[in-house]
Design an enzyme around this catalytic site. Sequence first.
Site, PDB file in Angstrom:
ATOM      1  N   CYS A 119       0.819  -1.208   0.000  1.00 50.44           N
ATOM      2  CA  CYS A 119       0.000   0.000   0.000  1.00 50.44           C
ATOM      3  C   CYS A 119       0.857   1.263   0.000  1.00 50.44           C
ATOM      4  O   CYS A 119       0.670   2.171  -0.799  1.00 50.44           O
ATOM      5  CB  CYS A 119      -0.918  -0.017   1.220  1.00 50.44           C
ATOM      6  SG  CYS A 119      -1.723   1.550   1.510  1.00 50.44           S
ATOM      7  N   CYS A 124      -1.693   1.915  -2.867  1.00 54.17           N
ATOM      8  CA  CYS A 124      -2.640   3.024  -2.663  1.00 54.17           C
ATOM      9  C   CYS A 124      -1.991   4.402  -2.632  1.00 54.17           C
ATOM     10  O   CYS A 124      -2.518   5.344  -3.210  1.00 54.17           O
ATOM     11  CB  CYS A 124      -3.408   2.862  -1.345  1.00 54.17           C
ATOM     12  SG  CYS A 124      -3.510   1.201  -0.739  1.00 54.17           S
ATOM     13  N   LYS A 127      -0.359   5.498  -6.011  1.00 56.25           N
ATOM     14  CA  LYS A 127      -1.484   5.524  -6.962  1.00 56.25           C
ATOM     15  C   LYS A 127      -2.335   6.771  -6.782  1.00 56.25           C
ATOM     16  O   LYS A 127      -2.685   7.446  -7.744  1.00 56.25           O
ATOM     17  CB  LYS A 127      -2.286   4.237  -6.766  1.00 56.25           C
ATOM     18  CG  LYS A 127      -3.642   4.142  -7.430  1.00 56.25           C
ATOM     19  CD  LYS A 127      -4.828   4.632  -6.633  1.00 56.25           C
ATOM     20  CE  LYS A 127      -5.127   3.944  -5.348  1.00 56.25           C
ATOM     21  NZ  LYS A 127      -5.848   2.703  -5.404  1.00 56.25           N
ATOM     22  N   TYR A 260      -9.050  -3.362 -10.761  1.00 57.26           N
ATOM     23  CA  TYR A 260      -9.037  -1.925 -10.450  1.00 57.26           C
ATOM     24  C   TYR A 260      -7.635  -1.359 -10.594  1.00 57.26           C
ATOM     25  O   TYR A 260      -7.454  -0.207 -10.973  1.00 57.26           O
ATOM     26  CB  TYR A 260      -9.650  -1.640  -9.064  1.00 57.26           C
ATOM     27  CG  TYR A 260      -8.848  -2.054  -7.864  1.00 57.26           C
ATOM     28  CD1 TYR A 260      -7.865  -1.220  -7.340  1.00 57.26           C
ATOM     29  CD2 TYR A 260      -9.088  -3.260  -7.219  1.00 57.26           C
ATOM     30  CE1 TYR A 260      -7.132  -1.588  -6.221  1.00 57.26           C
ATOM     31  CE2 TYR A 260      -8.372  -3.637  -6.103  1.00 57.26           C
ATOM     32  CZ  TYR A 260      -7.385  -2.805  -5.612  1.00 57.26           C
ATOM     33  OH  TYR A 260      -6.657  -3.162  -4.503  1.00 57.26           O
ATOM     34  N   GLU A 264      -7.160   1.912 -12.832  1.00 58.08           N
ATOM     35  CA  GLU A 264      -6.601   3.099 -12.162  1.00 58.08           C
ATOM     36  C   GLU A 264      -5.312   3.546 -12.855  1.00 58.08           C
ATOM     37  O   GLU A 264      -5.143   4.729 -13.159  1.00 58.08           O
ATOM     38  CB  GLU A 264      -6.305   2.782 -10.691  1.00 58.08           C
ATOM     39  CG  GLU A 264      -7.562   2.670  -9.840  1.00 58.08           C
ATOM     40  CD  GLU A 264      -7.274   2.310  -8.383  1.00 58.08           C
ATOM     41  OE1 GLU A 264      -8.143   2.582  -7.531  1.00 58.08           O
ATOM     42  OE2 GLU A 264      -6.197   1.755  -8.093  1.00 58.08           O
ATOM     43  N   ASP A 394      -4.254  -9.659   2.928  1.00 57.98           N
ATOM     44  CA  ASP A 394      -4.600 -10.093   1.578  1.00 57.98           C
ATOM     45  C   ASP A 394      -4.439 -11.596   1.350  1.00 57.98           C
ATOM     46  O   ASP A 394      -4.941 -12.126   0.362  1.00 57.98           O
ATOM     47  CB  ASP A 394      -3.731  -9.351   0.545  1.00 57.98           C
ATOM     48  CG  ASP A 394      -4.083  -7.877   0.457  1.00 57.98           C
ATOM     49  OD1 ASP A 394      -4.878  -7.423   1.291  1.00 57.98           O
ATOM     50  OD2 ASP A 394      -3.561  -7.189  -0.437  1.00 57.98           O
ATOM     51  N   HIS A 511     -26.067  21.378  -0.048  1.00 54.90           N
ATOM     52  CA  HIS A 511     -26.215  21.852  -1.418  1.00 54.90           C
ATOM     53  C   HIS A 511     -25.192  22.945  -1.712  1.00 54.90           C
ATOM     54  O   HIS A 511     -24.944  23.771  -0.860  1.00 54.90           O
ATOM     55  CB  HIS A 511     -27.642  22.404  -1.610  1.00 54.90           C
ATOM     56  CG  HIS A 511     -27.980  22.653  -3.033  1.00 54.90           C
ATOM     57  ND1 HIS A 511     -28.075  21.634  -3.955  1.00 54.90           N
ATOM     58  CD2 HIS A 511     -28.219  23.802  -3.706  1.00 54.90           C
ATOM     59  CE1 HIS A 511     -28.370  22.153  -5.133  1.00 54.90           C
ATOM     60  NE2 HIS A 511     -28.463  23.460  -5.006  1.00 54.90           N
ATOM     61  N   GLU A 516     -25.383  14.836  -2.053  1.00 57.77           N
ATOM     62  CA  GLU A 516     -26.739  15.091  -1.551  1.00 57.77           C
ATOM     63  C   GLU A 516     -27.795  14.266  -2.285  1.00 57.77           C
ATOM     64  O   GLU A 516     -28.886  14.053  -1.779  1.00 57.77           O
ATOM     65  CB  GLU A 516     -27.091  16.580  -1.666  1.00 57.77           C
ATOM     66  CG  GLU A 516     -27.216  17.060  -3.100  1.00 57.77           C
ATOM     67  CD  GLU A 516     -27.591  18.521  -3.207  1.00 57.77           C
ATOM     68  OE1 GLU A 516     -28.462  18.973  -2.428  1.00 57.77           O
ATOM     69  OE2 GLU A 516     -27.020  19.224  -4.064  1.00 57.77           O
TER      70      GLU A 516
END
Length: 536
Positions: A119, A124, A127, A260, A264, A394, A511, A516
């Site tokens: 990671c 991660c 990346k 992924y 990515e 993992d 908003h 939302e």
Amino acid sequence: SSCLELNVECNSVELDLMDNGSNYQELLLEMTGQKTVPNVFINKTHVGGCDKTMQAHRDGLLKQLLDGETYEYDLIVIGGGSGGLACSKEAALLGKNVMVLDYVVPTPKGTTWGLGGTCVNVGCIPKKLMHQTALLSTALQDARKFGWEFDEAVKHNWDTMKTAVNNYIGSLNWGYRVALQDKKVKYVNSYAEFIEPHKIKATNKRGKETFHTAAKFILATGERPRYLGIPGDKEYCITSDDLFSLPYCPGKTLVVGASYVALECGGFLAGLGLDVTVMVRSILLRGFDQEMANHIGDHMEEHGIKFVRKFVPIKVEELEKGTPGRLKVTAKSTESDELYEGEFNTVLIAVGRDACTGKIGLDKVGVKVNPKNGKIPVNDEEQTNVPHIYAIGDILEGKWELTPVAIQAGKLLARRLFGGSMAKCDYVNVPTTVFTPLEYGCCGHAEERAVELYGQENIEVGFCKLLISIRNRVIGFHYLGPNAGEVTQGFGAAIKCGVTKEQLDDTIGIHPTCAEIFTTLGVTKSSGGDITQAGC
């Protein structure tokens, strides 16, 4: 009976026959986290109740405690990634004597890295930094439309980015070493393998061997990228292990895979202005919600990323050396005899990962491993079939391959083993985000899985996308849009608390935001209604 079997004199204290027995019970709860009896101690070491004592007997631990056999460590953790580090630090905080071993076997291209696991070093963290770099390019294009005027052509310098990313990772590696020292965890940069049930051999990069023993072991060795097993793959291709510290800009790139990691990496390389093609064997993002996956693919295609679908590479040849060089890729169709040929500067393989469990001596100590993928089956306490050996992260069979999951599991396991805790890791409602150009956050079930579990008639889908069970509980959350990670984290907490569709409807939205929309979802998928937004 086992007392007689082992021929041991033992002293028993009958709490129910004592006036102040309940006080003892409270004190024992504080000391051991256990209120029930029997509560067994041997030579001042707490063993636990009847089941734990019988288990310790089967495990051989009872005999060691009775013989006064001592090990060098209470716990040895094999693997210095997110799970291993979290677990070892927690065990040390609970007063245990802990060792962590971590060793990075170089990639076929010779890439290696420091402490902290995939990671931090090749996953991660780099990346997300490179994804962020690509988003800045989009922001620059948007800026002109909103009145920012700049004349010179904007171009990207790979080397500057690579240096910034690697400097940041270097600071994290250093921080991990300091944290282990602070918490008095013994860190060794060596490759560990079992030679006996309680003994490992550790080999450093110069080939020097040392031997260590421990009462308990935790396997946290993680995974490494899989290759294709075709001519030229290891010689000429790279994986994500090499990409983040690649010393040159990869140029025209073929990404092989639909994981992924593939999408990515393909996404941010295209965002840096490179020519990117993605070769897909079957479906995108297997295991994720397929409707969302296909939206991601469509968005990438609209933004100039080429897809070659239903093809698999059969060989990679080098046409010209260089940084980058030139490669020729030959692939064949999965549906016919059709061949595809293409020329690229870089070929990035991202077709999945394999567990690093094959060469750590598990066969010597009888730990069961799934022969197909090297993954380790465990019970709900992360215990392998060998009672004093546990596994996290993992390498677990049928569990999430995500950093925060490994960290959570590691901490909770240390607390159960050494802190009298009972809490187990929740592997179901795990929020996650895929950092493709259009980010995708989700939590809970994909639509395919929800239908499989609950039946089509018991599921309703609101698009953008919530999966609602018949009792109105939210069992799946899916979001495609900016800041998906930041948005999904909050909804992840709500789903963990059992949020219902009504509660989301009763929540006032912020908003103007993208998130939302989840407070006003009104169109179900089965109704076929129009979901285009028209103003507030």
